[in-house]
Design an enzyme around this catalytic site. Sequence first.
Site, mmCIF file in Angstrom:
data_model
loop_
_atom_site.group_PDB
_atom_site.id
_atom_site.type_symbol
_atom_site.label_atom_id
_atom_site.label_comp_id
_atom_site.label_asym_id
_atom_site.label_seq_id
_atom_site.Cartn_x
_atom_site.Cartn_y
_atom_site.Cartn_z
ATOM 1 N N LYS A 1 8.233 -17.232 -10.419
ATOM 2 C CA LYS A 1 7.520 -15.878 -10.910
ATOM 3 C C LYS A 1 6.712 -16.605 -11.982
ATOM 4 O O LYS A 1 6.558 -17.562 -12.884
ATOM 5 C CB LYS A 1 8.614 -15.265 -11.856
ATOM 6 C CG LYS A 1 8.003 -14.005 -12.640
ATOM 7 C CD LYS A 1 8.934 -13.305 -13.297
ATOM 8 C CE LYS A 1 8.025 -12.214 -14.040
ATOM 9 N NZ LYS A 1 8.855 -11.623 -15.081
ATOM 10 N N LYS B 1 -11.535 -2.459 18.485
ATOM 11 C CA LYS B 1 -10.000 -2.831 18.780
ATOM 12 C C LYS B 1 -9.886 -2.983 20.369
ATOM 13 O O LYS B 1 -8.677 -3.144 20.656
ATOM 14 C CB LYS B 1 -9.206 -1.943 17.825
ATOM 15 C CG LYS B 1 -9.528 -2.032 16.607
ATOM 16 C CD LYS B 1 -8.202 -2.579 15.926
ATOM 17 C CE LYS B 1 -8.683 -2.567 14.441
ATOM 18 N NZ LYS B 1 -7.674 -3.491 13.404
ATOM 19 N N LYS C 1 -14.009 2.138 15.590
ATOM 20 C CA LYS C 1 -12.855 1.326 15.246
ATOM 21 C C LYS C 1 -12.187 1.335 16.667
ATOM 22 O O LYS C 1 -11.666 0.052 17.072
ATOM 23 C CB LYS C 1 -12.084 1.663 14.274
ATOM 24 C CG LYS C 1 -10.686 0.812 13.857
ATOM 25 C CD LYS C 1 -9.827 1.379 12.709
ATOM 26 C CE LYS C 1 -8.755 0.473 12.403
ATOM 27 N NZ LYS C 1 -7.864 0.853 11.349
ATOM 28 N N ASN D 1 0.773 -1.086 -0.039
ATOM 29 C CA ASN D 1 0.008 -0.093 -0.070
ATOM 30 C C ASN D 1 0.979 1.240 0.236
ATOM 31 O O ASN D 1 2.154 1.183 -0.190
ATOM 32 C CB ASN D 1 -0.929 0.007 1.309
ATOM 33 C CG ASN D 1 -0.195 -0.228 2.534
ATOM 34 O OD1 ASN D 1 0.587 0.864 2.897
ATOM 35 N ND2 ASN D 1 -0.247 -1.194 3.350
ATOM 36 N N ASP E 1 -4.546 -6.288 5.322
ATOM 37 C CA ASP E 1 -5.441 -6.984 5.882
ATOM 38 C C ASP E 1 -5.575 -8.593 5.566
ATOM 39 O O ASP E 1 -5.879 -9.399 6.109
ATOM 40 C CB ASP E 1 -7.112 -6.580 5.508
ATOM 41 C CG ASP E 1 -7.272 -5.249 6.255
ATOM 42 O OD1 ASP E 1 -6.805 -5.276 7.590
ATOM 43 O OD2 ASP E 1 -7.795 -4.143 5.654
ATOM 44 N N ILE F 1 -2.787 -6.904 14.239
ATOM 45 C CA ILE F 1 -1.809 -6.819 15.553
ATOM 46 C C ILE F 1 -2.186 -6.060 16.515
ATOM 47 O O ILE F 1 -2.168 -6.419 17.685
ATOM 48 C CB ILE F 1 -0.677 -6.251 14.744
ATOM 49 C CG1 ILE F 1 0.009 -7.193 13.656
ATOM 50 C CG2 ILE F 1 0.374 -5.907 15.807
ATOM 51 C CD1 ILE F 1 1.121 -6.525 12.870
ATOM 52 N N PRO G 1 -3.133 -11.623 10.599
ATOM 53 C CA PRO G 1 -3.480 -11.408 11.849
ATOM 54 C C PRO G 1 -3.728 -9.634 12.120
ATOM 55 O O PRO G 1 -3.108 -8.865 11.450
ATOM 56 C CB PRO G 1 -2.208 -11.677 12.759
ATOM 57 C CG PRO G 1 -1.235 -12.087 11.679
ATOM 58 C CD PRO G 1 -1.730 -12.240 10.544
ATOM 59 N N PHE H 1 -3.815 3.687 14.638
ATOM 60 C CA PHE H 1 -4.056 4.422 13.716
ATOM 61 C C PHE H 1 -5.086 3.984 12.714
ATOM 62 O O PHE H 1 -5.079 2.706 12.503
ATOM 63 C CB PHE H 1 -2.716 4.826 12.748
ATOM 64 C CG PHE H 1 -1.997 5.954 13.399
ATOM 65 C CD1 PHE H 1 -1.157 5.806 14.589
ATOM 66 C CD2 PHE H 1 -1.922 7.026 12.744
ATOM 67 C CE1 PHE H 1 -0.534 6.878 14.950
ATOM 68 C CE2 PHE H 1 -1.017 8.164 13.201
ATOM 69 C CZ PHE H 1 -0.521 7.869 14.562
#
Length: 404
Positions: A291, A345, A341, A212, A281, A311, A309, A327
Site C-alpha cells: 500500500k 473496430k 468506432k 469506472n 483503456d 478486446i 489490450p 458497445f
Amino acid sequence: MATAELAGKHLVLGMTGGIACYKIAELTRLLTKAGATVQVVMTEAATQFITPVTMQALSGRPVYTSQWDARMANNMAHIDLSREADAIVIAPASTDFLAKLAHGMADDLLSTLCVARDCPLLVVPAMNRQMWQNPATQRNVTQLREDGVQVLGPDSGPQACGEIGDGRMLEAAATYEAIASFFSPKILAGRRVLLTAGPTFEPLDPVRGITNRSSGKMGFALARAAQQAGAEVHLVAGPVALETPWGVFREDVQTAQQMHDAVMRSVADADIFIGVAAVADWRADHASEHKIKKTAERTLPTFTFVENPDILATVAKLPHPPFAVGFAAESGDLEVHGEEKRARKKVPLLIGNLGPLTFGLDDNEVILFAAGGATKLPRADKQTLARTLIAEIAKRLPDSSLIR
Ligand SMILES: Cc1cc2nc3c(=O)[nH]c(=O)nc-3n(C[C@H](O)[C@H](O)[C@H](O)COP(=O)(O)O)c2cc1C
C-alpha cells in the site's frame, strides 16, 4: 424483472407436499406481477405446508384441492383446468409426485389433470438429497425428460433437514426466470454467445485502483435475454455484485488483461461475441506491491500508464471471427463517433449509449450502428432493450455459416 414473456399467459401452478411450498407464495407474486394468470391446484399434502387461503389471496383466484370439488359446472376440473392453460408448472414437485407423473398415475386432482393435459408440463423438484439421488427418483426424472417434461433445477446447497446437497428447489426468482425462459422465442437456439459485462479494475496498489461507473446491468440483461432466446451463454464479468442470470455460465475477472485472456480462451467456440464491458483503456505499468503510504514530505505518487489490450478489436481481427458486437459510451457526438468506432473496430454492429449517464440506471436509450446505417431505439428498461437487441443480432446472423 421481465414481464413480456409472461403477460397474458395462463398457468396452472400445481403445488405438492414439501417445505419449499413457502417459496411458491413469492413465485405466485412474481408471476402475477408479470401479467400471468395463476390458477393454483394443491395436493392434500401441500395444504399441510401452506394454506389454500394464502394461495388464493396471492393468486387472486379460488384454489382447487380436490377432484370432487363441485365448483366447475360439469364437475370436471381435471379436464377444464388444463384446457385453458398455456402450461402446468408443478412447484414444488415432491418425490412422490414425480413418481406418479412418471407412471401416469391419476389418483387425485393434480395428477389427473397432468395426465389429461394438452399443454406443456414443467416440474420444479424439491426434496432431500438422498430422495433426489435415490435411483428410483433418478429413473423417474429420466423418464419424465424423455416424455418431454421440462425439469427445472434442482439447486444444490443447505436443505431444510439440515443436510447439504442436490435437491433444493430453485429460489422463487430463479424459478420465475426459468418459466419466463420457457416462453421466450428460441431465436438463438444452437448458438453460443460469449459476453463481457461490468467494469474492469486496474490496481495501483493492493487496496487502490482505477475503475469506472459501469454497473454491469446491460451486459447481465443481454446474457439473460440470450439465454432465454435459447443460446448457450458464457458471461465474463468484471467486479459487480449482480446475480448470475439463470442458466448462464459466469466467469469472474478483475482486470482488462484477465478479461482479454478469458475471452481469448473461449472465443473459438463462440458464434456471437458481445463486448458490453467498460474495459479500462490503460493500466499502471507497475502496480505497487505494498500500500502506497503518505510520506512526511507529502511527496505525491506518480504512475506511468500502458495501454490495455482492445478486446473487441482483437476478436474482430481473428481469422474466423464470431459475429462481434461492440458497445460505445461517448460523452458527445455519438452519431459521428459511433459509426467511426464501428468502422475502426471492424465489427458488423455497434451499440451506442445515448449519454454516459446510463451507468447504473435501469433504463437506457441506444443507437444501433450497422453497415446499412444507424437506427435509434426508443428508451426502454434494460431488460426490454436487451430482448430487442438480441432480436436485432439474431436477424443479422447469416443463416448457418456462423455456427462453427
Ligand atoms: C415436514 C415434512 C417435509 C417434507 N418435505 C418434503 C420435500 O421437501 N420433498 C418431498 O418430496 N417430500 C417431502 N415430504 C414428504 C411428502 O410430503 C410426502 O411424500 C407426501 O406424500 C407427498 O404428497 P404429494 O406428492 O401428494 O404432495 C415432507 C414431509 C414432511 C412431514
